[in-house]
Scaffold this motif. Structure first.
Motif, PDB file in Angstrom:
ATOM      1  N   GLN A 623      31.373  42.233  26.120  1.00  0.00           N
ATOM      2  CA  GLN A 623      30.128  41.798  25.394  1.00  0.00           C
ATOM      3  C   GLN A 623      29.722  40.306  25.647  1.00  0.00           C
ATOM      4  N   GLY A 624      28.765  40.202  26.033  1.00  0.00           N
ATOM      5  CA  GLY A 624      28.164  38.923  26.134  1.00  0.00           C
ATOM      6  C   GLY A 624      28.213  38.244  27.738  1.00  0.00           C
ATOM      7  N   GLU A 625      29.172  39.108  28.171  1.00  0.00           N
ATOM      8  CA  GLU A 625      29.329  38.731  29.763  1.00  0.00           C
ATOM      9  C   GLU A 625      28.888  39.424  30.696  1.00  0.00           C
ATOM     10  N   SER A 626      28.908  39.066  31.794  1.00  0.00           N
ATOM     11  CA  SER A 626      28.322  39.700  32.873  1.00  0.00           C
ATOM     12  C   SER A 626      28.402  41.155  32.636  1.00  0.00           C
ATOM     13  N   ASP A 627      27.205  41.878  33.207  1.00  0.00           N
ATOM     14  CA  ASP A 627      27.488  43.332  33.067  1.00  0.00           C
ATOM     15  C   ASP A 627      28.287  43.839  33.824  1.00  0.00           C
ATOM     16  N   ARG A 628      28.747  43.219  35.042  1.00  0.00           N
ATOM     17  CA  ARG A 628      29.770  43.891  35.913  1.00  0.00           C
ATOM     18  C   ARG A 628      30.533  42.764  36.418  1.00  0.00           C
ATOM     19  N   ARG A 629      31.965  43.044  36.079  1.00  0.00           N
ATOM     20  CA  ARG A 629      32.938  42.186  36.587  1.00  0.00           C
ATOM     21  C   ARG A 629      33.999  43.145  37.133  1.00  0.00           C
ATOM     22  N   HIS A 630      34.806  42.256  38.022  1.00  0.00           N
ATOM     23  CA  HIS A 630      35.977  42.906  38.527  1.00  0.00           C
ATOM     24  C   HIS A 630      37.086  43.335  37.259  1.00  0.00           C
ATOM     25  N   SER A 631      37.553  44.560  37.427  1.00  0.00           N
ATOM     26  CA  SER A 631      38.341  45.056  36.394  1.00  0.00           C
ATOM     27  C   SER A 631      39.555  44.152  36.070  1.00  0.00           C
ATOM     28  N   LYS A 632      40.373  43.804  37.372  1.00  0.00           N
ATOM     29  CA  LYS A 632      41.511  43.062  37.219  1.00  0.00           C
ATOM     30  C   LYS A 632      41.378  41.554  37.678  1.00  0.00           C
ATOM     31  N   GLY A 633      40.203  41.315  38.393  1.00  0.00           N
ATOM     32  CA  GLY A 633      39.856  39.945  38.874  1.00  0.00           C
ATOM     33  C   GLY A 633      40.646  39.676  40.115  1.00  0.00           C
ATOM     34  N   CYS A 634      40.314  38.816  40.940  1.00  0.00           N
ATOM     35  CA  CYS A 634      40.691  38.551  42.182  1.00  0.00           C
ATOM     36  C   CYS A 634      41.886  37.792  42.000  1.00  0.00           C
ATOM     37  N   ASN A 635      42.506  37.286  43.261  1.00  0.00           N
ATOM     38  CA  ASN A 635      43.799  36.472  43.385  1.00  0.00           C
ATOM     39  C   ASN A 635      43.509  35.509  44.559  1.00  0.00           C
ATOM     40  N   CYS A 636      42.382  35.218  44.896  1.00  0.00           N
ATOM     41  CA  CYS A 636      42.098  34.598  46.183  1.00  0.00           C
ATOM     42  C   CYS A 636      42.483  33.164  46.089  1.00  0.00           C
ATOM     43  N   LYS A 637      43.099  32.728  47.138  1.00  0.00           N
ATOM     44  CA  LYS A 637      43.923  31.216  47.400  1.00  0.00           C
ATOM     45  C   LYS A 637      43.022  30.539  48.415  1.00  0.00           C
ATOM     46  N   ARG A 638      42.666  31.039  49.211  1.00  0.00           N
ATOM     47  CA  ARG A 638      42.183  30.170  50.418  1.00  0.00           C
ATOM     48  C   ARG A 638      40.555  30.580  50.686  1.00  0.00           C
ATOM     49  N   SER A 639      39.909  31.729  50.223  1.00  0.00           N
ATOM     50  CA  SER A 639      38.829  31.734  50.780  1.00  0.00           C
ATOM     51  C   SER A 639      37.783  31.501  49.814  1.00  0.00           C
ATOM     52  N   GLY A 640      38.184  30.775  48.866  1.00  0.00           N
ATOM     53  CA  GLY A 640      36.977  29.912  47.956  1.00  0.00           C
ATOM     54  C   GLY A 640      36.303  31.400  47.228  1.00  0.00           C
ATOM     55  N   CYS A 641      36.721  32.458  47.435  1.00  0.00           N
ATOM     56  CA  CYS A 641      36.194  33.611  46.606  1.00  0.00           C
ATOM     57  C   CYS A 641      34.608  33.619  47.423  1.00  0.00           C
ATOM     58  N   LEU A 642      34.451  33.002  48.348  1.00  0.00           N
ATOM     59  CA  LEU A 642      33.116  33.140  49.034  1.00  0.00           C
ATOM     60  C   LEU A 642      33.060  33.968  50.212  1.00  0.00           C
ATOM     61  N   LYS A 643      34.182  34.719  50.614  1.00  0.00           N
ATOM     62  CA  LYS A 643      34.225  35.694  51.670  1.00  0.00           C
ATOM     63  C   LYS A 643      34.499  37.029  51.370  1.00  0.00           C
ATOM     64  N   ASN A 644      34.308  37.968  52.158  1.00  0.00           N
ATOM     65  CA  ASN A 644      34.508  39.428  51.901  1.00  0.00           C
ATOM     66  C   ASN A 644      35.883  39.715  51.326  1.00  0.00           C
ATOM     67  N   TYR A 645      36.798  38.591  51.797  1.00  0.00           N
ATOM     68  CA  TYR A 645      38.201  39.049  51.424  1.00  0.00           C
ATOM     69  C   TYR A 645      38.306  38.997  49.652  1.00  0.00           C
ATOM     70  N   CYS A 646      37.353  38.419  49.183  1.00  0.00           N
ATOM     71  CA  CYS A 646      37.680  38.433  47.537  1.00  0.00           C
ATOM     72  C   CYS A 646      36.582  39.652  47.322  1.00  0.00           C
ATOM     73  N   GLU A 647      37.376  40.586  46.342  1.00  0.00           N
ATOM     74  CA  GLU A 647      36.816  41.639  45.873  1.00  0.00           C
ATOM     75  C   GLU A 647      35.506  41.443  45.082  1.00  0.00           C
ATOM     76  N   CYS A 648      35.576  40.308  44.336  1.00  0.00           N
ATOM     77  CA  CYS A 648      34.343  39.851  43.772  1.00  0.00           C
ATOM     78  C   CYS A 648      33.394  39.600  44.516  1.00  0.00           C
ATOM     79  N   TYR A 649      33.532  38.700  45.625  1.00  0.00           N
ATOM     80  CA  TYR A 649      32.439  38.537  46.272  1.00  0.00           C
ATOM     81  C   TYR A 649      31.966  39.669  46.999  1.00  0.00           C
ATOM     82  N   GLU A 650      32.902  40.444  47.515  1.00  0.00           N
ATOM     83  CA  GLU A 650      32.428  41.558  48.138  1.00  0.00           C
ATOM     84  C   GLU A 650      31.702  42.582  47.138  1.00  0.00           C
ATOM     85  N   ALA A 651      31.717  42.699  46.179  1.00  0.00           N
ATOM     86  CA  ALA A 651      30.951  43.329  45.145  1.00  0.00           C
ATOM     87  C   ALA A 651      29.598  42.796  44.865  1.00  0.00           C
TER      88      ALA A 651
END
Length: 784
Positions: A623-651
């Motif tokens: 509630q109050g958060e974004s409508d959609r979010r990753h259920s587990k969250g990502c674990n990116c370390k090098r991509s800055g979560c700005l590449k499609n390696y990141c499941e969040c960014y990909e979605a």
DNA sequence: GAGTTTGAAACT
DNA sequence: CAGTTTCAAACTC
């Protein structure tokens, strides 16, 4: 047909069978003949019938009335076999040996007389178009029937491998529902009511042209009451003594926004149920029962289901709503409780187009939402005109639509004679989901195209010509039935557990028949008693990876390139998405029907490791958060979560608090993200512009060609360049040569001669242009 | 198209 | 549960 052996079934996690949405409830009408679930938790589900019934009845009839049932005295040991087929689908039931007593047409009368006659070589035509071709022999002595002897050999082999008797229907107490979908789309439904444990069946291992069968075997008790339903071209006969039919009361459609959903009426075989006992609704667990006191529940025959739902389908296919196509119809045939006493002929014509059924009426759509407090929920909706014992389950988080097949047996039908136009279960109260007396077999829907003929696998109980449909086998006793639909793995096929209640219902994912007609469906409001949690339906529709259903539907899945995982691990997107590999580039792929055993094991393994493995990763946020979010969250370390390696960014969603990424730049205020977004937008705009420009140019060229082609072909021309014909060129050249000769005759210098020629060339061009312009103007004036 | 990078999944 | 390995997709050249 896909069959899941008990061994495979045992591999499946209990979560599949254990749903939060279903809980056992005591019989609503303890004293009466209320529908009862399997009485004993420990009672194994009989899947095979070893005990010959005193009287067996095989009914293959297109129409029947319940009146027969009323007349028919209950037979304690009678076993019934119901075979229903869709119209226009030739069904050949042939056995290599006399195993079953076949009583085409007069089921009820036979039941009353406990006829044990055997028919050999009987040809039964259900609708005149359908014919059960001889030779097939049914003898009461063995209580067995072999369907499609073509496949019998395979079935026999499979049976040997598993120590069972595949291909053979033993009647006692078992309920068999067979639906087939041929390429032509005609469904065949075979329903056997009986009481014995699981029986192996083989239904036609046909080639591609052969119809496909969907068989559901539900163990039952030996004592069955007759339930014969017939409608239209389809034969639907269900006989069984002391069977209770659970039905869902008809309810007025409330909503139409939801995808097609069906409620499957669960039939419970109750012991000692008197013929006059009316079926009472039973609500189990979170299963919502739509009780409409004013509206008597009725049993709908298979043909009715087909008629109502598939009447526009030429092929009368069994429609199982594909996951990605919610609008697709999922149809499951269930034997009708009613029988037509007058109907003794197997060849009665049925008006499928109108969906009229002399025996029963089509029910309106009913929606039932099953869901408990805080638990997983699944909604079932009865489509208009659908048979009450067909239930489609919408599993939140699951991309599959499941249809629960329930054998329809009713004691009330026996006790309450009903005319052809009335249902024998008029007094019966609706029950949505059974008490869970049987384990639920779940079959993932598969794209039709992926349904390649599959050889019998070990433990296969029923085989069909094609594997587009899978069997759902009854399984465990009542208490064990609490399927957790939220954890249903895609492609799960459950086999009957060793031993089990006589009540069974199957869940069939609906993706199989993608070509099936998309039938509008109505979603009814869930009962207040079992309110559907908000967002349940939404979540159920939630696309994978944040894609909307439309996106997932329209966008073809990318082919995988797996090389080492055999496509049986979550590395494989196909497998992770619950899909079979199709047109992929994978090597040594096991994610197909040919390796269903391995696939099931892999599914179980994945679920053991992570029950949420097959759930969409992108779900609703808090509630109050974004409508959609990753259920587990990502674990990116090098991509800055700005590449499609990141499941969040990909979605295309931003990282949330549950992400464990390092150096995340995928948040709202991130300048990098904004830059990327702008670049992406700009790129998208450019692409759109380019596309538009190309489209426009193509259109212009096409238009130009269309306008000029006929002119050119005719040798003329309306546009300037079209005037430069051969004749014009020749004339022009002659003018130029003439001018050259003139210059030569006058002894003009070369420069002057060239000037005169060029000048003449200019005059020629002017004349051509003027002529073209004039012609164009004339053309325009004519067109106007 | 080959090679590299990346992070989820699988494994220990 | 944490660390490591495996894997396939994403990415780069």
């Amino acid at each position: 047909m896909d069959v899941v052996s008990p061994e495979l079934n045992s591999l499946l996690p209990d979560e599949i069978m254990d749903t939060e949405a279903i809980e056992d409830l005591p019989p609503s009408q303890p004293g009466g003949g209320a529908v009862q679930s399997q009485p004993s938790d420990d009672t194994p589900v009989p899947m095979e019938t070893d005990t010959p019934a005193a009287s067996e009845h095989l009914s293959l009839c297109s129409d029947a009335t319940s009146a027969e049932h009323a007349k028919a005295p209950p037979t304690s040991s009678g076993a019934t076999l119901s075979i229903s087929t869709a119209s226009q689908l030739p069904i050949s039931i042939s056995s290599t040996s006399s195993l079953l007593t076949l009583k085409p047409a007069m089921v009820t009368s036979l039941a009353a007389t406990k006829t044990t006659d055997s028919l050999s070589g009987t040809s039964i035509s259900t609708t005149g178009l359908q014919r059960l071709t001889p030779p097939f022999t049914i003898s009461a002595a063995n209580h067995q029937i072999i369907l499609n002897k073509v496949a019998s050999a395979q079935a026999t082999e499979a049976a040997k491998s598993i120590g069972s008797q595949p291909q053979v229907f033993k009647q006692e107490g078992q309920k068999l529902l067979v639906t087939t979908i041929g390429k032509s789309g005609q469904p065949i439904m075979l329903q056997v009511a009986g009481g014995k444990p699981g029986v192996s069946q083989t239904l036609g291992d046909h080639k591609s042209q052969a119809p496909q069968f969907k068989v559901v075997t539900i163990g039952g008790r030996s004592e069955l009451k007759q339930v014969v339903g017939s409608a239209g071209n389809q034969l639907t006969t269900l006989q069984g003594q002391q069977l209770k039919a659970v039905q869902i009361a008809t309810k007025t459609p409330v909503s139409s926004a939801a995808p097609i959903k069906y409620i499957i009426t669960k039939t419970v075989n109750s012991k000692g149920l008197s013929p006059q006992t009316s079926v009472s609704p039973v609500i189990t667990g979170r299963v919502l029962t739509q009780t409409s006191p004013g509206i008597p529940s009725r049993t709908i025959t298979l043909s009715e289901t087909l008629n109502s739902n598939m009447q526009s389908i030429s092929g009368k296919k069994i429609a199982i709503s594909p996951l990605k196509s919610p609008s697709k119809v999922t149809v499951v045939s269930v034997a009708s409780p009613t029988s037509n006493a007058t109907q003794k002929s197997m060849t009665l014509p049925v008006n499928l187009a109108t969906g009229q059924n002399t025996a029963q009426n089509i029910k309106p759509v009913q929606s039932v939402t099953m869901g408990g407090v805080g638990g997983s929920q699944f909604k079932t909706i009865i489509p208009l005109g659908s048979q009450p014992n067909v239930q489609q389950i919408q599993v939140p988080g699951s991309r599959f639509h499941y249809v629960r097949l329930v054998t329809s047996t009713t004691a009330s039908s026996l006790g309450h004679p009903s005319g052809p136009s009335t249902s024998s279960l008029q007094t019966a109260k609706p029950m949505v989901v059974g008490t869970g007396a049987a384990r639920m077999s779940v079959v993932p829907a598969q794209p039709v195209k992926q349904m390649a003929p599959k050889p019998l696998t070990s433990g296969a109980v029923v085989t069909t010509a094609q594997t587009q449909q899978r069997l759902i086998m009854p399984a465990t006793p009542l208490p064990q039935i609490q399927p957790n639909f939220t954890n249903l793995p895609p492609g799960t096929v459950l086999a009957p557990a060793p031993g089990g209640g006589n009540v069974g219902y199957a869940v069939v994912p609906a993706q199989y028949v993608t070509q099936l007609q998309q039938t509008p469906f109505v979603t009814l409001a869930s009962s207040s008693t079992f309110p559907a949690p908000a967002g349940v339906q939404t979540q159920a529709r939630l696309p994978l990876n944040g894609l909307s259903p439309a996106e997932t539907t329209s966008r073809p899945r990318k082919p995988c390139n797996c090389t080492k995982s055999q496509c049986l691990k979550l590395y494989c997107d196909c497998f992770a998405n619950g899909e079979f590999c199709n047109n992929c580039n994978c090597n040594n792929c096991f994610n197909n029907l040919e390796h269903e055993t391995e696939r099931l094991k892999a599914i179980k393994t994945c679920l053991d490791r992570n029950p949420e493995a097959f759930k969409p990763k992108i779900g609703k946020g808090k509630q109050g958060e974004s409508d959609r979010r990753h259920s587990k969250g990502c674990n990116c370390k090098r991509s800055g979560c700005l590449k499609n390696y990141c499941e969040c960014y990909e979605a295309k969603i931003m990282c949330s608090s549950i992400c464990k990424c390092i150096g995340c730049k995928n948040f709202e205020e991130s300048p990098e993200r904004k830059t990327l977004m702008h670049l992406a937008d700009a790129a998208e705009v450019r692409v759109q512009q380019q596309t538009a420009a190309k489209t426009k140019l193509s259109s212009q060229i096409s238009d130009l060609l269309m306008r000029t082609t006929p002119v050119i072909s005719s040798g003329g021309g309306r546009l300037p360049y079209t005037f430069v014909t051969k004749e014009v060129l020749e004339a022009t050249c002659e003018c130029l040569l003439e001018q050259a000769k003139k210059a030569e005759q006058t002894h003009q210098p070369q420069v002057e001669a060239e000037r005169m020629i060029l000048e003449e060339f200019g005059h020629c061009l002017m004349r051509i242009i003027n002529s073209a312009g004039k012609a164009k103007a004339d053309c325009a004036s004519i067109n106007c």
